[in-house]
Design an enzyme around this catalytic site. Structure first.
Site, short mmCIF file in Angstrom:
data_model
loop_
_atom_site.label_atom_id
_atom_site.label_comp_id
_atom_site.label_asym_id
_atom_site.label_seq_id
_atom_site.Cartn_x
_atom_site.Cartn_y
_atom_site.Cartn_z
N GLU A 27 9.88 1.58 10.75
CA GLU A 27 10.96 2.55 10.52
C GLU A 27 10.31 3.92 10.58
O GLU A 27 9.54 4.28 9.69
CB GLU A 27 11.64 2.27 9.18
CG GLU A 27 12.98 2.97 9.05
CD GLU A 27 12.84 4.38 8.48
OE1 GLU A 27 12.93 5.34 9.28
OE2 GLU A 27 12.63 4.51 7.27
N LYS A 34 0.86 -1.18 0.00
CA LYS A 34 0.00 0.00 0.00
C LYS A 34 0.90 1.24 0.00
O LYS A 34 1.41 1.65 1.04
CB LYS A 34 -0.89 -0.03 1.25
CG LYS A 34 -1.61 1.30 1.58
CD LYS A 34 -2.58 1.74 0.50
CE LYS A 34 -3.40 2.96 0.95
NZ LYS A 34 -2.57 4.20 1.09
N CYS A 85 13.90 10.85 6.69
CA CYS A 85 13.85 10.61 8.13
C CYS A 85 15.24 10.54 8.74
O CYS A 85 15.41 10.82 9.93
CB CYS A 85 13.09 9.32 8.42
SG CYS A 85 13.68 7.89 7.49
N GLU A 116 10.45 16.43 14.71
CA GLU A 116 10.77 16.21 13.31
C GLU A 116 9.97 17.17 12.43
O GLU A 116 8.74 17.19 12.48
CB GLU A 116 10.47 14.77 12.91
CG GLU A 116 10.92 14.43 11.50
CD GLU A 116 10.71 12.97 11.15
OE1 GLU A 116 11.62 12.38 10.54
OE2 GLU A 116 9.64 12.44 11.48
#
Length: 489
Positions: free
Chosen positions: A259, A183, A293, A392
């Protein structure tokens, strides 16, 4: 730009290219805001069909046991995708906003070639390990271990590096003998859809082994995580969404690989070449508009060299203007969407509210009237407790933080809920070794060393995730261990 080959692209379900039951959804170019075309929009029923196909392909075929056949199929896929490399490149630049120069590396060609590593691993891996004889409870027994595929893998991927992340999941999962339902993110459906088309038309993959379900509906990811027919969820994305995936998967106690986010530190020791290190930090955070990331977004420098470090970083960053991703010289392309740009801009306002100073950037580039661009931005005057330094942002934003020696630099690096990546610059090997051993991250580059490779496991500590991707460790995430005991002969 009009990309006719993938306009109204299809789903890949049970070996067939089929339309989405929900019709189509629009795909936009983040560098121009223009409509590129449409992608197949799957519904919950389509996802149900894909999961059922993957389940049958695992349970009713020899896919999981025929290691040589799997290796051949993966090599076929790599070669077939290489034959479509320019079409894939055009799509990647258009729908991701990926700088053209990166498509020769981690944004396209590298991940495709990594399929060869996993094909080789399928053939060379020790699927059976002899443990020898023993006498548990006085009974002579011979024991051995079998490594077997986990089953049906649900792979949920983000938009920032779609090829790298898609292939980092489907490559090892398929090589290990699993079947997969992928997906992909609704922002970048075409990158995955074309892979499905090539696989269906130009390889010998059996029906149902890989299913690709594009959709505008984020709930289809939750459906994958909740379905009891799925044995493992492999997810890359935000830490907040990762928590939701883990909760959903817990209901059926399926295995989970996560992750997640990062706020990685770029540590400059007092014996480093300060200007070179700061220039690299500026370049890194500007690459692909900081949408990675593992990108280092905290520059931690000696306190007595702070002003010099800010000046050196600013000098490089001023030259890294956002540009058209189709230009070979562009490093900083657009953000993926208006939603993401608004998020980044909210953090720039927050940085000022927290007492920070925007040294370079901080706005939309005047030379781009359209496109979701933000200037590479350098922020000074904040410490590591600020939200700008802790959260972040996922944009080209770098915060410069002072440290008071090696131990303090390590403390600052570790003072984060994340532990994904990082960098260290210095000249004394013993000092570097102490810093490396002290920083709690899954990957760490020293003086420009590159940690990304097919055989190198990638993942994080703390809230940056669970498990490893790539390398033998990443391959083994998709395996179960069976102990067999029989009478000793």
């Amino acid at each position: 730009m009009t990309l006719r080959p993938t306009d109204s692209s299809t789903l890949l379900i049970d070996g067939k290219l089929v339309p989405g039951s929900g019709g189509t959804f629009e795909v936009f170019d983040p560098s121009t805001e223009e409509l590129l075309g449409h992608a197949a929009d799957a519904t919950a029923d389509d996802m149900d069909t894909a999961i059922a196909a993957a389940r049958r392909a695992f349970d009713d075929t020899d896919w999981s046991r025929d290691h040589a056949f799997r290796a051949r199929c993966l090599r076929q896929l790599r070669d077939a995708l290489r034959g479509h490399i320019e079409e894939l490149r055009e799509i990647t630049v258009a729908e991701v906003g990926a700088p053209l120069f990166l498509t020769s590396a981690a944004h396209l060609e590298g991940p495709i070639d990594d399929l060869l590593y996993f094909a080789d691993l399928a053939e060379s891996y020790s699927w059976k390990q002899d443990l020898g004889n023993a006498e548990p409870m006085g009974i002579p027994t011979h024991r051995y271990l079998l490594k077997e595929a986990t089953g049906v893998v649900g792979a949920i991927t983000p938009w920032n590096f779609p090829h790298q992340i898609n292939f980092a999941k489907i490559g090892p999962a398929l090589a290990a003998g699993n079947t997969v339902v992928l997906k992909p993110a609704p922002d970048t459906p075409w990158c995955a859809a074309l892979v499905g088309k090539v696989l269906a038309e130009e390889t010998d993959f059996p029906p149902g082994v890989l299913n690709i379900v594009t959709s505008s509906d984020h709930r289809l990811g939750a459906q994958l995580a909740e379905d009891p027919r799925v044995d493992l969820i492999s997810f890359t994305g935000s830490t907040a969404t990762g928590r939701s995936v883990m909760r959903a998967a817990a209901e059926t106690l399926k295995k989970v690989f996560l992750e997640l986010g990062g706020k990685s530190a770029f540590l400059v020791l007092d014996d480093a070449d300060l200007r070179s290190a700061c220039s690299m930090a500026a370049f890194t955070v500007s690459t692909h508009a900081g949408q990675g990331c593992a990108i280092t977004t905290r520059l931690v420098v000696p306190r007595d060299k702070y002003d010099e470090a800010v000046a050196a970083t600013a000098k490089t960053m001023r030259n890294l203007r956002p540009g058209d991703p189709r230009d070979p010289g562009t490093v900083c392309g657009p953000l993926i969407s208006e939603r993401q740009r608004a998020r980044v801009e909210s953090y720039l306002r927050l940085a000022v509210d927290e007492g920070g100073t925007i040294v370079v950037g901080g706005g939309r580039p005047a030379e781009h009237a359209r496109g979701y661009f933000v200037e590479p931005t350098l922020i000074s005057g904040l410490d590591n407790t600020s939200r700008t330094a802790q959260e972040e942002i996922f944009g080209p934003v770098l915060v410069v933080i002072p440290h008071d020696g090696d131990d303090d630099a390590v403390r600052i690096a570790n003072d984060s809920p994340y532990g994904l990546s990082g960098a260290v610059y210095g000249t004394d090997p013993e000092r570097i070794a102490r810093v490396v051993s002290g920083v709690r991250t899954g990957t760490l580059g020293v003086n420009g060393g590159i940690w990304y490779a097919a055989d190198a496991p990638f993942g994080g500590y703390k809230q940056s995730g669970i498990g490893r991707e790539m390398g033998v460790a990443g391959f083994e995430e998709y395996l179960e261990t069976k102990l067999v005991a029989e009478p000793a002969s």
